[in-house]
Design an enzyme around this catalytic site. Structure first.
Site, PDB file in Angstrom:
ATOM      1  N   GLU A  79       2.999  42.533  91.517  1.00 37.74           N
ATOM      2  CA  GLU A  79       4.003  42.848  90.508  1.00 37.74           C
ATOM      3  C   GLU A  79       5.276  43.515  91.033  1.00 37.74           C
ATOM      4  O   GLU A  79       6.283  43.539  90.332  1.00 37.74           O
ATOM      5  CB  GLU A  79       3.382  43.792  89.450  1.00 37.74           C
ATOM      6  CG  GLU A  79       2.126  43.263  88.791  1.00 37.74           C
ATOM      7  CD  GLU A  79       2.420  42.175  87.776  1.00 37.74           C
ATOM      8  OE1 GLU A  79       3.597  41.793  87.615  1.00 37.74           O
ATOM      9  OE2 GLU A  79       1.459  41.698  87.149  1.00 37.74           O
ATOM     10  N   ILE A  80       5.256  44.059  92.235  1.00 33.93           N
ATOM     11  CA  ILE A  80       6.340  44.955  92.620  1.00 33.93           C
ATOM     12  C   ILE A  80       7.670  44.232  92.833  1.00 33.93           C
ATOM     13  O   ILE A  80       8.732  44.851  92.808  1.00 33.93           O
ATOM     14  CB  ILE A  80       5.951  45.761  93.889  1.00 33.93           C
ATOM     15  CG1 ILE A  80       6.736  47.076  93.948  1.00 33.93           C
ATOM     16  CG2 ILE A  80       6.150  44.913  95.133  1.00 33.93           C
ATOM     17  CD1 ILE A  80       6.472  48.007  92.805  1.00 33.93           C
TER      18      ILE A  80
END
Length: 211
Positions: A79-80
């Site tokens: 997700e980052i």
């Protein structure tokens, strides 16, 4: 909602609001993402400054302390890119349950190349109807999200998600009607949701996402 480390020996609370059905690089689907209220106001300038941030419904998942490091490492990889990690309070719908002071949540950033901003909802519905990837159809993601929000409790439904689901079903009615003359009914959607809940749909691969 300041970013700060969660150092609780009791583990980690994680806020979740979606599931993993996307698309492919050549035909990316659409998924929900959370953005800051300030960014939302920039996207829709007509929104009055006095309008308070919207309530976001979702589920808080508790990660036991021994597994926090591994879970955070996995989520950061997934997700980052284009998200920031934030911590916010979480209030359970059950008034007898205690609030969670720090719940980790991923907030979308405007510089994320996958972030599309405001789009025509009929165009989005068309994309969702036709997009499919290794983990399933993009419309499955939307229909399951709609159902999951309704199941969270009274008032938990999301008008935007429900409107988009309605538009996708209308697209389905047109497309399916061309082939067989059948409508995509609520009963058919509920049947598909039950099939997915039973575990017959694959969730083994990550896919390209468009938020």
């Amino acid at each position: 909602m300041p970013e700060r480390p969660n150092t609780s020996s009791d583990g980690l609370w994680l806020f979740g609001y979606g599931e993993d059905h996307r698309g492919t690089p050549s035909s990316p689907g659409r998924v929900v993402t959370l953005i800051s209220h300030t960014h939302y106001q920039r996207l829709i300038p007509s929104l009055p400054d006095a309008t308070p941030p919207s309530r976001v419904w979702g589920a808080a998942y508790h990660i036991p302390a021994p597994h926090v490091q591994a879970v955070q490492a996995y989520l950061h990889i997934r997700e980052i890119n284009g998200y920031s990690v934030q911590y916010t309070s979480f209030t359970p719908s059950d008034p007898t349950s205690a609030s969670i002071p720090q719940c980790m949540v991923y907030i979308g950033l405007p510089e994320n190349p996958q972030f599309l901003g405001v789009q025509d909802q009929d165009d989005v519905a068309e994309v969702i109807w036709r997009s499919r990837g290794p983990s399933g159809e993009n419309r499955e993601y939307l229909f399951m999200l709609e159902e999951a929000l309704r199941e969270l409790g009274e008032g938990a439904g999301d008008e935007h998600v429900e409107d988009l689901a309605r538009r996708v079903r209308e697209v389905g009615n047109r497309e399916e009607g061309k082939e067989s003359g059948k409508d995509v009914t609520d009963e058919a959607v509920e049947g598909e949701i039950e099939r997915l809940k039973s575990g017959t749909s694959s969730h083994e691969q990550e896919e390209t996402e468009k938020a």
